[in-house]
Design an enzyme around this catalytic site. Structure first.
Site, PDB file in Angstrom:
ATOM      1  N   ASP A  12       0.903  -1.134   0.051  1.00 34.69           N
ATOM      2  CA  ASP A  12      -0.020   0.070  -0.009  1.00 34.69           C
ATOM      3  C   ASP A  12       0.923   1.170   0.005  1.00 34.69           C
ATOM      4  OD1 ASP A  12      -3.201   0.537   1.158  1.00 34.69           O
ATOM      5  OD2 ASP A  12      -1.813   2.086   0.863  1.00 34.69           O
ATOM      6  N   LEU A  63       0.020   4.092   0.961  1.00 37.22           N
ATOM      7  CA  LEU A  63      -0.464   5.100   2.149  1.00 37.22           C
ATOM      8  C   LEU A  63      -0.854   6.420   1.591  1.00 37.22           C
ATOM      9  CD1 LEU A  63       1.679   3.613   5.282  1.00 37.22           C
ATOM     10  CD2 LEU A  63      -0.260   2.855   4.351  1.00 37.22           C
ATOM     11  N   ALA A  93      -6.084  -1.723  -4.327  1.00 44.82           N
ATOM     12  CA  ALA A  93      -5.521  -0.436  -4.729  1.00 44.82           C
ATOM     13  C   ALA A  93      -6.019   0.268  -5.859  1.00 44.82           C
ATOM     14  CB  ALA A  93      -4.145  -0.803  -4.942  1.00 44.82           C
ATOM     15  N   TYR A 122     -13.584   7.185 -13.490  1.00 44.30           N
ATOM     16  CA  TYR A 122     -13.487   6.025 -12.429  1.00 44.30           C
ATOM     17  C   TYR A 122     -13.911   4.639 -13.090  1.00 44.30           C
ATOM     18  CZ  TYR A 122     -14.394   2.978  -8.560  1.00 44.30           C
ATOM     19  OH  TYR A 122     -14.469   1.917  -8.010  1.00 44.30           O
ATOM     20  N   ILE A 135     -29.093  16.722  -0.061  1.00 44.80           N
ATOM     21  CA  ILE A 135     -29.598  15.744  -0.674  1.00 44.80           C
ATOM     22  C   ILE A 135     -29.389  16.203  -2.268  1.00 44.80           C
ATOM     23  CG2 ILE A 135     -31.745  14.331  -1.426  1.00 44.80           C
ATOM     24  CD1 ILE A 135     -32.758  14.921   1.371  1.00 44.80           C
ATOM     25  N   PHE A 136     -28.756  15.343  -2.832  1.00 44.10           N
ATOM     26  CA  PHE A 136     -28.290  15.760  -4.398  1.00 44.10           C
ATOM     27  C   PHE A 136     -29.541  15.264  -5.068  1.00 44.10           C
ATOM     28  CE2 PHE A 136     -23.607  15.216  -3.234  1.00 44.10           C
ATOM     29  CZ  PHE A 136     -23.619  16.489  -2.723  1.00 44.10           C
ATOM     30  N   ASP A 188     -25.208  10.918 -11.736  1.00 52.73           N
ATOM     31  CA  ASP A 188     -25.706   9.865 -10.716  1.00 52.73           C
ATOM     32  C   ASP A 188     -26.873   9.582 -11.426  1.00 52.73           C
ATOM     33  OD1 ASP A 188     -24.572   9.766  -8.276  1.00 52.73           O
ATOM     34  OD2 ASP A 188     -25.452  11.324  -7.466  1.00 52.73           O
TER      35      ASP A 188
HETATM   36  N1  UDP Z   1     -25.512  11.644  -2.045  1.00 52.64           N
HETATM   37  C1  UDP Z   1     -26.272  12.744  -1.302  1.00 52.64           C
HETATM   38  N2  UDP Z   1     -25.287  13.668  -0.532  1.00 52.64           N
HETATM   39  C2  UDP Z   1     -24.254  13.673  -0.249  1.00 52.64           C
HETATM   40  C3  UDP Z   1     -23.589  12.578  -0.879  1.00 52.64           C
HETATM   41  C4  UDP Z   1     -24.180  11.451  -1.548  1.00 52.64           C
HETATM   42  O1  UDP Z   1     -27.534  12.861  -1.707  1.00 52.64           O
HETATM   43  O2  UDP Z   1     -23.668  14.391   0.358  1.00 52.64           O
HETATM   44  C5  UDP Z   1     -26.276  10.572  -2.842  1.00 52.64           C
HETATM   45  C6  UDP Z   1     -25.865  10.587  -4.064  1.00 52.64           C
HETATM   46  O3  UDP Z   1     -26.166  11.388  -5.000  1.00 52.64           O
HETATM   47  C7  UDP Z   1     -26.072   9.061  -4.383  1.00 52.64           C
HETATM   48  C8  UDP Z   1     -26.171   8.280  -3.060  1.00 52.64           C
HETATM   49  O4  UDP Z   1     -26.194   9.431  -2.187  1.00 52.64           O
HETATM   50  O5  UDP Z   1     -27.552   9.241  -4.980  1.00 52.64           O
HETATM   51  C9  UDP Z   1     -25.108   7.473  -2.849  1.00 52.64           C
HETATM   52  O6  UDP Z   1     -23.903   8.174  -2.940  1.00 52.64           O
HETATM   53  P1  UDP Z   1     -22.269   7.930  -2.711  1.00 52.64           P
HETATM   54  O7  UDP Z   1     -21.490   8.791  -3.174  1.00 52.64           O
HETATM   55  O8  UDP Z   1     -22.365   7.300  -1.426  1.00 52.64           O
HETATM   56  O9  UDP Z   1     -22.180   6.471  -3.479  1.00 52.64           O
HETATM   57  P2  UDP Z   1     -22.359   6.386  -5.261  1.00 52.64           P
HETATM   58  O10 UDP Z   1     -23.514   5.785  -5.352  1.00 52.64           O
HETATM   59  O11 UDP Z   1     -21.958   7.344  -5.777  1.00 52.64           O
HETATM   60  O12 UDP Z   1     -21.215   5.207  -5.514  1.00 52.64           O
END
Ligand code: UDP
Length: 329
Positions: free
Chosen positions: A31, A33, A74, A141, A205-206, A283
């Site tokens: 790792d 680190l 990793a 990613y 909440i996104f 998303d």
């Molecule tokens: N999310 C959110 N507010 C935050 C972080 C994440 O509403 O501060 C939402 C994000 O849009 C997704 C879900 O939570 O719908 C999970 O997001 P996370 O980043 O944990 O994992 P991902 O699904 O992106 O791998």
């Protein structure tokens, strides 16, 4: 059996290390680190601090050890950063995995468990998502992980290197007295719990206008312990059956962002203020795994639900409000 664990000081890797040791595997953690935490490792875990771009070090490590297999955790994982700095992600995830695979082939180590991701599927054209659902990642990613899966397939065909790729959905929760500590933290559950700890004022909440039951995104949260159980089954299978495979790894149940916050309120007893915010780019509305294949072929069964995931994460965050910076034995 001796296993090389790359990224063994990261969130999932460190949980795997504990379980491997518990099951009497010999291990070496490799790792850098850069994101991993030395303190996440138990005293008996041998750590070699190194980067996968150091081919010489890697080669020496393989020469000096008789590894039976590699578990490759990793990677850089932050989606937003991958869009801003793709070169960093292609170099670290793709080129460095190529270094690892070349060192493996050169030293005749031909078995690898690979941490893949639901991000392969982008905006999926079917739910639940099975292994054969179209792969069309919408971020860098996800593309790095898809390229690695393709590389693995080619290495199998040409050099007989066998792999099992586990495509994680939303890993969360904690076990073995260790937990999740990313810097910066971007994942929903740790962020929600940081609000409960008083480290953040509120959770954003996104997006509240998705076409889901409550307008917020739905994800498949899997307890890190269930995830590690799957790794152990996959490793056993790979060591005995010598066949490459891919598995989607989720609970098969979806929870909305609002449901996560609500569950965290119950578990923590904290009101956890939440505010509506705009959608986060990239998303998908819903990601739920069809994990029938791994259940059938490896006899894997998820044991833990959302309550246990959030409870275990809460225990870790309460005891370690600053992550691995303090209070870890
Ligand atoms: N999310 C959110 N507010 C935050 C972080 C994440 O509403 O501060 C939402 C994000 O849009 C997704 C879900 O939570 O719908 C999970 O997001 P996370 O980043 O944990 O994992 P991902 O699904 O992106 O791998």
């Amino acid at each position: 059996m001796k296993i090389l664990v790359t990224g063994g000081a990261g969130y999932i890797g460190s949980h795997a290390v504990r379980r491997l040791l518990q099951n009497n595997y010999k291990i070496i953690v490799y790792d850098s680190l850069v994101n991993g935490h030395k303190k996440s490792l138990p005293a008996e875990a041998e750590l070699v601090v190194g980067d996968l771009d150091d081919k010489e070090k890697l080669n020496k490590l393989f020469k000096e050890n008789n590894f039976d297999a590699v578990m490759h955790f990793a990677a850089f994982i932050e989606v937003g950063e991958s869009m801003k700095n793709p070169a960093k992600f292609y170099r670290n995830n793709v080129v460095n995995t190529l270094n690892l695979l070349e060192a493996m082939v050169k030293n005749n180590v031909k078995k690898i468990i690979f941490s893949s991701t639901a991000a392969l599927f982008g905006y999926p054209d079917e739910i639940p998502i099975s292994e054969s659902t179209k792969k069309c990642p919408v971020n860098v990613y996800g593309r790095t992980k898809l390229i690695i899966e393709q590389m693995l397939k080619d290495f199998d065909a040409a050099y007989n290197l066998k792999f099992i790729a586990l495509r994680y959905f939303n890993a969360a929760g904690a076990d073995f007295g260790i937990g999740e500590d990313h810097n910066p933290e971007t994942h929903l559950i740790p962020l929600v719990l940081q609000v409960a700890l008083g480290k953040r004022k509120e959770i954003k909440i996104f997006g509240t206008d998705y076409s889901t039951k409550d307008g917020t995104c739905i994800r498949d949260y899997i307890h890190v312990t269930d995830l590690i159980n799957a790794h152990m089954l996959a490793l056993k299978k790979l060591l005995s059956a010598n066949k490459s495979n891919y598995y989607n790894l989720g609970n098969g149940k979806g929870y909305s962002v609002k449901e996560i916050i609500e569950t965290a309120r119950k578990v923590t007893g904290h009101p956890i203020p939440a505010i509506k915010s705009k959608r986060r780019a990239g998303d998908p509305a819903v990601l739920i795994a069809d994990s029938t294949k791994i259940q059938k072929e490896l006899n894997w069964k998820p044991k833990y639900g959302l309550n246990e995931i959030i409870k275990s994460a809460w225990e870790w965050h309460k005891k370690n409000p600053d992550g691995f910076e303090e209070n870890i034995n």
